[in-house]
Design a protein around this motif. Structure first.
Motif, PDB file in Angstrom:
ATOM      1  N   LYS A   1      -4.631 -21.984  -0.586  1.00  0.00           N
ATOM      2  CA  LYS A   1      -5.685 -21.043  -0.959  1.00  0.00           C
ATOM      3  C   LYS A   1      -6.527 -20.683   0.262  1.00  0.00           C
ATOM      4  CE  LYS A   1      -9.443 -20.371  -4.266  1.00  0.00           C
ATOM      5  NZ  LYS A   1     -10.200 -20.958  -5.397  1.00  0.00           N
ATOM      6  N   GLY A   2      -6.759 -19.381   0.436  1.00  0.00           N
ATOM      7  CA  GLY A   2      -7.561 -18.907   1.556  1.00  0.00           C
ATOM      8  C   GLY A   2      -6.752 -18.513   2.775  1.00  0.00           C
ATOM      9  N   THR A   3      -5.447 -18.871   2.800  1.00  0.00           N
ATOM     10  CA  THR A   3      -4.594 -18.496   3.932  1.00  0.00           C
ATOM     11  C   THR A   3      -4.517 -16.977   4.048  1.00  0.00           C
ATOM     12  OG1 THR A   3      -3.221 -20.473   3.633  1.00  0.00           O
ATOM     13  CG2 THR A   3      -2.273 -18.672   4.929  1.00  0.00           C
ATOM     14  N   ARG A   4      -4.726 -16.460   5.248  1.00  0.00           N
ATOM     15  CA  ARG A   4      -4.676 -15.009   5.444  1.00  0.00           C
ATOM     16  C   ARG A   4      -3.230 -14.531   5.407  1.00  0.00           C
ATOM     17  NH1 ARG A   4      -3.896 -12.359  10.215  1.00  0.00           N
ATOM     18  NH2 ARG A   4      -4.320 -10.135  10.219  1.00  0.00           N
ATOM     19  N   LEU A   5      -3.001 -13.465   4.649  1.00  0.00           N
ATOM     20  CA  LEU A   5      -1.671 -12.867   4.529  1.00  0.00           C
ATOM     21  C   LEU A   5      -1.733 -11.380   4.829  1.00  0.00           C
ATOM     22  CD1 LEU A   5      -0.526 -14.533   1.164  1.00  0.00           C
ATOM     23  CD2 LEU A   5       0.116 -15.227   3.481  1.00  0.00           C
ATOM     24  N   ASP A   6      -0.643 -10.861   5.372  1.00  0.00           N
ATOM     25  CA  ASP A   6      -0.526  -9.419   5.616  1.00  0.00           C
ATOM     26  C   ASP A   6       0.150  -8.780   4.411  1.00  0.00           C
ATOM     27  OD1 ASP A   6      -1.614  -9.582   8.175  1.00  0.00           O
ATOM     28  OD2 ASP A   6       0.344  -9.974   9.096  1.00  0.00           O
ATOM     29  N   GLY A   7      -0.379  -7.667   3.958  1.00  0.00           N
ATOM     30  CA  GLY A   7       0.196  -6.969   2.818  1.00  0.00           C
ATOM     31  C   GLY A   7       0.663  -5.569   3.185  1.00  0.00           C
ATOM     32  N   LEU A   8       1.760  -5.165   2.595  1.00  0.00           N
ATOM     33  CA  LEU A   8       2.300  -3.819   2.769  1.00  0.00           C
ATOM     34  C   LEU A   8       2.779  -3.331   1.414  1.00  0.00           C
ATOM     35  CD1 LEU A   8       3.623  -1.415   4.441  1.00  0.00           C
ATOM     36  CD2 LEU A   8       5.678  -2.845   4.482  1.00  0.00           C
ATOM     37  N   MET A   9       2.403  -2.118   1.057  1.00  0.00           N
ATOM     38  CA  MET A   9       2.909  -1.499  -0.165  1.00  0.00           C
ATOM     39  C   MET A   9       3.524  -0.149   0.184  1.00  0.00           C
ATOM     40  SD  MET A   9      -0.058  -2.092  -3.020  1.00  0.00           S
ATOM     41  CE  MET A   9      -0.291  -3.668  -3.844  1.00  0.00           C
ATOM     42  N   LEU A  10       4.653   0.151  -0.456  1.00  0.00           N
ATOM     43  CA  LEU A  10       5.277   1.465  -0.364  1.00  0.00           C
ATOM     44  C   LEU A  10       5.302   2.010  -1.784  1.00  0.00           C
ATOM     45  CD1 LEU A  10       8.325   0.621   1.923  1.00  0.00           C
ATOM     46  CD2 LEU A  10       6.135   1.602   2.602  1.00  0.00           C
ATOM     47  N   ALA A  11       4.582   3.096  -2.004  1.00  0.00           N
ATOM     48  CA  ALA A  11       4.463   3.646  -3.349  1.00  0.00           C
ATOM     49  C   ALA A  11       4.920   5.097  -3.380  1.00  0.00           C
ATOM     50  CB  ALA A  11       3.013   3.548  -3.832  1.00  0.00           C
ATOM     51  N   GLY A  12       5.580   5.464  -4.461  1.00  0.00           N
ATOM     52  CA  GLY A  12       6.033   6.832  -4.630  1.00  0.00           C
ATOM     53  C   GLY A  12       6.581   7.025  -6.026  1.00  0.00           C
ATOM     54  N   VAL A  13       7.288   8.124  -6.223  1.00  0.00           N
ATOM     55  CA  VAL A  13       7.902   8.378  -7.521  1.00  0.00           C
ATOM     56  C   VAL A  13       9.377   8.704  -7.326  1.00  0.00           C
ATOM     57  CG1 VAL A  13       5.769   9.168  -8.623  1.00  0.00           C
ATOM     58  CG2 VAL A  13       7.238  10.833  -7.471  1.00  0.00           C
ATOM     59  N   ASP A  14      10.189   8.395  -8.355  1.00  0.00           N
ATOM     60  CA  ASP A  14      11.620   8.668  -8.262  1.00  0.00           C
ATOM     61  C   ASP A  14      11.918  10.104  -8.678  1.00  0.00           C
ATOM     62  OD1 ASP A  14      11.508   8.754 -11.037  1.00  0.00           O
ATOM     63  OD2 ASP A  14      12.518   6.837 -11.336  1.00  0.00           O
ATOM     64  N   ASP A  15      13.193  10.427  -8.859  1.00  0.00           N
ATOM     65  CA  ASP A  15      13.570  11.816  -9.164  1.00  0.00           C
ATOM     66  C   ASP A  15      13.168  12.253 -10.569  1.00  0.00           C
ATOM     67  OD1 ASP A  15      15.437  10.203 -10.444  1.00  0.00           O
ATOM     68  OD2 ASP A  15      17.103  11.583 -10.100  1.00  0.00           O
ATOM     69  N   GLN A  16      12.680  11.310 -11.380  1.00  0.00           N
ATOM     70  CA  GLN A  16      12.174  11.653 -12.710  1.00  0.00           C
ATOM     71  C   GLN A  16      10.643  11.524 -12.753  1.00  0.00           C
ATOM     72  OE1 GLN A  16      14.237  12.920 -14.881  1.00  0.00           O
ATOM     73  NE2 GLN A  16      16.006  12.511 -13.578  1.00  0.00           N
ATOM     74  N   SER A  17      10.033  11.500 -11.569  1.00  0.00           N
ATOM     75  CA  SER A  17       8.571  11.400 -11.426  1.00  0.00           C
ATOM     76  C   SER A  17       7.994  10.130 -12.041  1.00  0.00           C
ATOM     77  CB  SER A  17       7.878  12.636 -12.037  1.00  0.00           C
ATOM     78  OG  SER A  17       8.265  13.813 -11.354  1.00  0.00           O
ATOM     79  N   ARG A  18       8.757   9.040 -11.960  1.00  0.00           N
ATOM     80  CA  ARG A  18       8.297   7.736 -12.429  1.00  0.00           C
ATOM     81  C   ARG A  18       7.906   6.894 -11.219  1.00  0.00           C
ATOM     82  NH1 ARG A  18      13.737   6.596 -15.766  1.00  0.00           N
ATOM     83  NH2 ARG A  18      14.446   7.067 -13.651  1.00  0.00           N
ATOM     84  N   PRO A  19       6.758   6.203 -11.281  1.00  0.00           N
ATOM     85  CA  PRO A  19       6.285   5.461 -10.114  1.00  0.00           C
ATOM     86  C   PRO A  19       7.090   4.200  -9.802  1.00  0.00           C
ATOM     87  CG  PRO A  19       4.874   5.000 -11.976  1.00  0.00           C
ATOM     88  CD  PRO A  19       5.818   6.088 -12.419  1.00  0.00           C
ATOM     89  N   TYR A  20       7.219   3.935  -8.505  1.00  0.00           N
ATOM     90  CA  TYR A  20       7.815   2.687  -8.036  1.00  0.00           C
ATOM     91  C   TYR A  20       6.880   2.078  -7.001  1.00  0.00           C
ATOM     92  CZ  TYR A  20       9.134   5.199  -3.784  1.00  0.00           C
ATOM     93  OH  TYR A  20       9.088   5.935  -2.621  1.00  0.00           O
ATOM     94  N   LEU A  21       6.970   0.780  -6.833  1.00  0.00           N
ATOM     95  CA  LEU A  21       6.129   0.084  -5.866  1.00  0.00           C
ATOM     96  C   LEU A  21       6.935  -1.025  -5.197  1.00  0.00           C
ATOM     97  CD1 LEU A  21       3.308  -0.451  -4.628  1.00  0.00           C
ATOM     98  CD2 LEU A  21       2.865  -1.987  -6.553  1.00  0.00           C
TER      99      LEU A  21
END
Length: 197
Positions: A148-168
């Motif tokens: 607990k408390g350990t620093r972590l790096d975060g990365l998110m890639l967010a967008g939508v597919d060909d049916q306009s549904r979100p992915y993460l």
């Protein structure tokens, strides 16, 4: 150079230019993803993304309830990096911009700094808009995770597919575990698929 030669040269240059355009587009610019040799792949019904050497896929019963795929890197039984894929993580997110806003809303309070960048990922018909979100946060100390408390790096890639549904796509890691090249290669490996309604 005579007129005939000039015409031949212009034709060759024009043909070359068209060839470059077609090659560059390949259906639209970043039309094909690239995966480094030796990497594994999380292959889902809507997209695929690669993970670095050393990572292992996580069984369905060991994943978060919302995840459709997950791979992680451990050291001494403790997670040092994890890559996961989620779909439909909110409503009203039918554009890359809105998917990015929804992703940012999930970042825990106190994370810093939060930076969002417009990027492109490979799609079934050419490049597709997405959002790259980077931040740092503190581990909560769950079993099998850093203290607990350990620093972590975060990365998110967010967008939508060909049916306009979100992915993460989310990548969390202890600083120094993944290089900037690893991160770039993960992003370059993302490929959206043509799906059915």
């Amino acid at each position: 150079m005579n007129g005939k030669s000039k015409h031949g040269l212009r034709t060759a240059v024009a043909a070359g230019a068209v060839g470059l355009l077609l090659t560059g587009c390949g259906g639209g610019g970043k039309s094909a993803a690239t995966t480094p040799e030796g990497w594994g792949t999380l292959n889902t019904e809507r997209l695929s993304v690669a993970y670095p050497k050393g990572f292992e896929k996580v069984a369905v019963d060991k994943r978060n309830h919302y995840e459709v795929a997950r791979a992680r890197l451990t050291e001494g039984g403790t997670m040092t990096a994890v890559l996961s894929v989620e779909f439909d993580y909110g409503t009203g997110m039918n554009t890359a911009k809105m998917a990015g806003v929804g992703a940012e809303a999930r970042i825990q309070l106190g994370a810093t700094p939060v930076k969002s960048t417009e990027i492109e990922v490979a799609g079934p018909d050419g490049p597709e808009e997405a959002r790259k979100i980077t931040y740092t946060f503190a581990a909560k100390g769950r079993p099998g995770e850093p203290a607990k408390g350990t620093r972590l790096d975060g990365l998110m890639l967010a967008g939508v597919d060909d049916q306009s549904r979100p992915y993460l796509i989310t990548v969390n890691s202890k600083p120094g575990t993944l290089s900037s090249r690893d991160i770039s290669d993960i992003i370059d490996s993302v490929e959206l698929k043509k799906t059915k309604k």
